[in-house]
Design a protein around this motif. Structure first.
Motif, mmCIF file in Angstrom:
data_model
loop_
_atom_site.group_PDB
_atom_site.id
_atom_site.type_symbol
_atom_site.label_atom_id
_atom_site.label_comp_id
_atom_site.label_asym_id
_atom_site.label_seq_id
_atom_site.Cartn_x
_atom_site.Cartn_y
_atom_site.Cartn_z
ATOM 1 N N UNK A 78 -39.596 50.793 79.845
ATOM 2 C CA UNK A 78 -39.485 52.086 80.520
ATOM 3 C C UNK A 78 -40.060 52.013 81.935
ATOM 4 N N UNK A 79 -41.163 51.271 82.097
ATOM 5 C CA UNK A 79 -41.766 51.104 83.420
ATOM 6 C C UNK A 79 -40.831 50.368 84.365
ATOM 7 N N UNK A 80 -40.203 49.317 83.867
ATOM 8 C CA UNK A 80 -39.253 48.560 84.690
ATOM 9 C C UNK A 80 -38.090 49.454 85.112
ATOM 10 N N UNK A 81 -37.593 50.261 84.202
ATOM 11 C CA UNK A 81 -36.506 51.189 84.552
ATOM 12 C C UNK A 81 -36.936 52.150 85.656
ATOM 13 N N UNK A 120 -33.462 47.819 83.496
ATOM 14 C CA UNK A 120 -33.444 47.676 84.956
ATOM 15 C C UNK A 120 -32.132 48.200 85.532
ATOM 16 N N UNK A 121 -31.029 47.895 84.872
ATOM 17 C CA UNK A 121 -29.728 48.384 85.326
ATOM 18 C C UNK A 121 -29.672 49.908 85.258
ATOM 19 N N UNK A 122 -30.213 50.464 84.191
ATOM 20 C CA UNK A 122 -30.232 51.913 84.041
ATOM 21 C C UNK A 122 -31.080 52.567 85.128
ATOM 22 N N UNK A 123 -32.097 51.842 85.595
ATOM 23 C CA UNK A 123 -32.952 52.360 86.658
ATOM 24 C C UNK A 123 -32.376 52.204 88.046
#
Length: 370
Positions: A187-190, A212-215
């Protein structure tokens, strides 16, 4: 012996009954359909129990998932008598047996293990056939990632985690395709990936890449030595709607790749470079001696070298997340050659999810290039 088994089964049942009541509400509130219910809480019962609630077969996209969950929650709040039955039919569990503190004949061990599986099925209100039993003995090399030759019926399905979809396989391998303990770090990476270049090392089935892609990451490269897991990772990204040239999947010996990548960096390595990354995830196996590579990976020994190479591949203000589930690894920031160029923060406590509360399934450090 029967009395002792019955006593331990009752202890196990009492514990998971209490935990299930607590975690089930938490999971639904946080859009989590798979989580750890029990993790060797009682010394006499060295088991782990993971719960999975698959999505219906007609739910195949994040949008369909969101609509489905909204409708499901509405029906639950209205006490629809049919909804619990529908959820039960899609609920499965994996029961892992760890090595016990004393030797038992294999036949007695199986009787004991089956008894615990029966209690888990009762608490979860599912058929015993929905309990997958596995033994998490001392692993050597990479055999925890090798396909089982004994499984006949493959239990696969989609789960959702905090808005992301993943295909899981409960039976073919020791692990099912998603490590729950890194849910907060994903979640943090996103949260921080918007417009960033991300490198996911030892990517397994690509869960960090999906987040990451979602973020909004602009470029993600996922590395692993296994074609099987790279294919799985690619499918997970496509499942979440991410496909194209911005998402790279590289089959390679990660250690060798790091050294070669660093060697090719431009001379002015202090400046931002297209060859560098803004976020790097380094979560290596503790030990690997795969036949696919000449290198033997021992993370307890090799972590300073790996961290050093990763730091060299960071853009200014870039961040490396280094994690390990090894209890023997001795982390000392003084062993990092570029220690004066980075800020090292132990974020282990913040990275442990509620279903692992009171445990330490991993340790994690945030290493930021100044």
């Amino acid at each position: 012996m029967e009395n002792k088994n019955a006593y331990q089964a009752q202890l196990f049942k009492n514990r998971i009954t209490k935990r299930y009541k607590e975690l089930r509400k938490w999971a639904r509130k946080n859009r989590i359909s798979c989580y750890r219910l029990y993790d060797r809480d009682i010394p006499e019962v060295p088991l782990s129990l993971d719960v999975y609630e698959f999505l219906p077969s007609d739910v195949t996209t994040p949008l369909e998932c969101a609509k489905f969950l909204s409708e499901q929650n509405r029906r639950i709040s209205e006490n629809d008598p049919a909804i619990e039955k529908e959820i039960e039919e899609r609920r499965f569990a994996v029961l892992y047996l760890y090595e016990r503190p004393y030797e038992k004949p294999a036949e007695e061990e199986e009787i004991w293990f089956s008894l615990m599986a029966e209690e888990a099925a009762k608490v979860l209100n599912i058929h015993l056939s929905h309990i997958v039993k596995k033994e998490r003995k001392q692993q050597k090399g990479t055999n925890q990632y090798e396909k089982s030759e004994n499984d006949q019926n493959y239990l696969t399905g989609l789960v959702q985690e905090q808005g992301q979809l993943f295909t899981l396989d409960l039976q073919s391998y020791l692990d099912t395709g998603l490590f729950f303990d890194h849910r907060p770090l994903r979640a943090k990476v996103r949260e921080i990936s918007g417009g960033k270049k991300v490198l996911n090392l030892f990517c397994y089935t690509g869960s960090f890449s999906v987040y990451a892609a979602s973020g909004g990451a602009k470029y993600i490269e996922s590395l692993d030595l296994s074609n099987t897991y790279l294919t799985w990772a690619k499918e997970n990204l496509e499942l979440n709607g991410f496909k194209g040239r911005s998402y790279i999947f590289t089959k390679t010996d990660v250690i060798a790749w790091l050294y070669e990548k660093v060697k090719k960096l431009p001379a002015q390595d202090e400046e931002k470079s297209d060859e560098k990354f803004d976020i790097i995830i380094l979560d290596p196996p503790t030990f690997s001696n795969s036949k696919s590579t000449a290198n033997v990976l021992d993370t307890n020994r090799d972590w300073p070298k790996m961290v050093e190479q990763c730091i060299k591949l960071l853009n200014p203000n870039g961040v490396l997340y280094f994690s390990t589930n090894s209890t023997k690894l001795i982390f000392d920031a003084e062993k990092i050659p570029q220690k004066d160029k980075v800020t090292v923060t132990d974020i282990t406590e913040q990275s442990i999810p509620q279903d692992f509360a009171g445990k330490k399934p991993h340790r994690c450090w945030q290493i930021t290039l100044k």
